[in-house]
Write a protein that holds these residues in place. Structure first.
Motif, PDB file in Angstrom:
ATOM      1  N   ILE A 133     -27.793 -27.401  -7.983  1.00 25.01           N
ATOM      2  CA  ILE A 133     -27.579 -27.590  -6.556  1.00 25.01           C
ATOM      3  C   ILE A 133     -26.443 -26.674  -6.111  1.00 25.01           C
ATOM      4  O   ILE A 133     -25.586 -26.283  -6.912  1.00 25.01           O
ATOM      5  N   TYR A 145     -30.536 -25.817   4.635  1.00 26.68           N
ATOM      6  CA  TYR A 145     -30.517 -26.364   3.278  1.00 26.68           C
ATOM      7  C   TYR A 145     -30.072 -27.819   3.327  1.00 26.68           C
ATOM      8  O   TYR A 145     -29.083 -28.154   3.968  1.00 26.68           O
ATOM      9  N   ARG A 146     -30.816 -28.666   2.651  1.00 29.84           N
ATOM     10  CA  ARG A 146     -30.459 -30.072   2.571  1.00 29.84           C
ATOM     11  C   ARG A 146     -29.589 -30.289   1.340  1.00 29.84           C
ATOM     12  O   ARG A 146     -30.069 -30.113   0.205  1.00 29.84           O
ATOM     13  N   PRO A 147     -28.325 -30.601   1.519  1.00 27.21           N
ATOM     14  CA  PRO A 147     -27.421 -30.760   0.377  1.00 27.21           C
ATOM     15  C   PRO A 147     -28.004 -31.702  -0.670  1.00 27.21           C
ATOM     16  O   PRO A 147     -28.569 -32.754  -0.343  1.00 27.21           O
ATOM     17  N   GLY A 148     -27.871 -31.290  -1.925  1.00 29.58           N
ATOM     18  CA  GLY A 148     -28.396 -32.076  -3.018  1.00 29.58           C
ATOM     19  C   GLY A 148     -29.784 -31.675  -3.459  1.00 29.58           C
ATOM     20  O   GLY A 148     -30.305 -32.173  -4.459  1.00 29.58           O
ATOM     21  N   THR A 149     -30.411 -30.758  -2.708  1.00 26.42           N
ATOM     22  CA  THR A 149     -31.743 -30.268  -3.063  1.00 26.42           C
ATOM     23  C   THR A 149     -31.640 -29.267  -4.221  1.00 26.42           C
ATOM     24  O   THR A 149     -30.736 -28.421  -4.245  1.00 26.42           O
ATOM     25  N   ILE A 174     -26.957 -20.178   1.652  1.00 30.68           N
ATOM     26  CA  ILE A 174     -26.736 -21.434   0.940  1.00 30.68           C
ATOM     27  C   ILE A 174     -25.531 -21.351   0.006  1.00 30.68           C
ATOM     28  O   ILE A 174     -24.620 -22.162   0.076  1.00 30.68           O
ATOM     29  N   PRO A 181     -23.358 -26.348  -3.519  1.00 28.98           N
ATOM     30  CA  PRO A 181     -22.483 -27.048  -2.564  1.00 28.98           C
ATOM     31  C   PRO A 181     -22.157 -26.228  -1.314  1.00 28.98           C
ATOM     32  O   PRO A 181     -21.723 -26.792  -0.303  1.00 28.98           O
ATOM     33  N   GLY A 182     -22.302 -24.902  -1.379  1.00 23.02           N
ATOM     34  CA  GLY A 182     -22.022 -24.082  -0.214  1.00 23.02           C
ATOM     35  C   GLY A 182     -20.646 -23.468  -0.193  1.00 23.02           C
ATOM     36  O   GLY A 182     -20.214 -22.927   0.824  1.00 23.02           O
ATOM     37  N   ASN A 183     -19.952 -23.496  -1.310  1.00 21.10           N
ATOM     38  CA  ASN A 183     -18.607 -22.918  -1.381  1.00 21.10           C
ATOM     39  C   ASN A 183     -18.525 -21.880  -2.498  1.00 21.10           C
ATOM     40  O   ASN A 183     -17.509 -21.759  -3.177  1.00 21.10           O
ATOM     41  N   HIS A 228     -23.431 -23.166   3.893  1.00 21.89           N
ATOM     42  CA  HIS A 228     -24.683 -23.688   4.425  1.00 21.89           C
ATOM     43  C   HIS A 228     -24.802 -23.282   5.893  1.00 21.89           C
ATOM     44  O   HIS A 228     -24.357 -23.995   6.796  1.00 21.89           O
TER      45      HIS A 228
END
Length: 350
Positions: A8, A59-63, A47, A10-12, A51
């Motif tokens: 996954i 993007y759905r976090p955790g996907t 992503i 996280p976007g960072n 995000h």
């Protein structure tokens, strides 16, 4: 219930792992054991770093990440009509509603229905040992093509093919490619197969220019900016190229693509993000250029591409410079983010 580790984002600019249940296929679905799952520039831009997208297309976090998957069918759900256990498949990376105008044309990328879901964005993707796929999005992978060949078709090569197809690139054309990242390399490889030449490329990265030369995909590779346009005109007798494609998404490169297009030529923009400004009369109207905005290919054209790669004996895997196992996913994303490599692919044990 069996479980698996999935990647996954996280976007960072980091990569995390989480535990997921191995899914069971429902009606019209198949379970695919992943063999290769490559990283796309859109994954990095929208992503991995942050995000950027919001709402139904974000993007759905955790996907589970990864929208360029390829593997082997290991379980078939009820209602499937074509898929069989053991099938090698490329997966078109978006599942649309199936009934809107864009879906009925095969361009599920353009579906605006709330149920539209892209693998690796809104539904679990290929960065895990197993992926739950809709049978309708699976395309048979010929034995002559590797799983990495197939993964690279799923988005990058499909995107390049769609633009070249729309411009009707062929033996009459010199081809200019601005941006020699994975999509630019794909455009060069496919342009060569379609008969275009000479092929001229530009990029800011010497590593990518060197790779394009070493693979024999371009006849000329120039540093972007500076004297790039002068060099392009020099090798085309001052006329420019009949067809050009920007794969970078950078404003200066987009401008070079237009400037390097011959009068009455065709130019396509496929690189995502950013903007561009230019003198419309001078560069577009007076040169009588046709400018295409081209997104992802269609399901039908992706199937056509896979068939042609088999017939042409052309292998996208040649553009893959890094193959890493899933436990090294953080390293894989870091390599892709640096923008110096060819294609980066996560591979799984046979």
């Amino acid at each position: 219930m069996a479980t698996m580790q999935g990647v996954i984002l996280p976007g960072n600019s980091t990569v995390d792992f989480d535990e997921f249940e191995v899914p069971k296929p429902g009606h019209g679905q198949v379970l695919v054991r992943m063999k290769a799952s490559s990283i796309c520039g859109s994954d990095i831009r929208a992503i991995y770093r942050a995000h950027l997208g919001k709402g139904p297309e974000g993007y759905r976090p955790g996907t589970i990440a990864g929208h360029e998957p390829c593997g082997q069918v290991v379980e078939v759900g009820p209602g499937c009509r074509r898929s069989r256990v053991g099938d090698r498949v490329v997966i078109y990376h978006i599942n649309g509603c199936g009934v809107c105008d864009e879906c009925r044309k095969g361009y599920m990328i353009g579906c605006h229905d709330e149920h539209r879901a892209a693998y690796g964005w809104q539904r679990d993707g290929g960065h895990a040992p197993y992926l739950l796929a809709e049978e309708a999005t699976c395309i048979r992978l010929p034995d002559s093509l590797s799983y990495i060949d197939g993964a690279l078709c799923a988005c990058g090569f499909g995107t390049a093919y769609e633009a070249l197809r729309r411009m009707q690139v062929g033996g009459r054309d010199r081809l200019l490619i601005t941006g020699l990242g994975p999509v630019g390399l794909a455009a060069a490889m496919l342009g060569r197969a379609l008969g275009a030449g000479p092929i001229v490329g530009t990029d800011v990265s010497e590593d990518r220019r060197r790779l394009a030369r070493e693979l024999g995909l371009v006849d000329h590779a120039f540093a972007a900016g500076g004297s790039a346009l002068e060099n392009i005109l020099d090798v085309t007798a001052g006329r420019g190229c009949e067809a050009a494609i920007d794969c970078s998404g950078a404003a200066p490169a987009r401008l070079t693509a237009l400037e390097g297009t011959r009068e009455w030529g065709r130019c396509a923009f496929v690189g995502e993000g950013g903007d561009v400004g230019f003198e419309v009369s001078k560069l577009l109207i007076h040169k009588q250029i046709t400018l295409f905005g081209s997104w992802v290919t269609s399901l039908n054209h992706l199937e056509e591409l896979v068939e042609r790669l088999d017939r042409w004996d052309v292998h996208p895997e040649a553009t893959c410079t890094h193959r890493l196992t899933i436990d090294r996913a953080a390293e894989a994303y870091d390599l892709a983010d640096k923008g110096q490599a060819g294609k980066v692919c996560i591979v799984f044990d046979e």
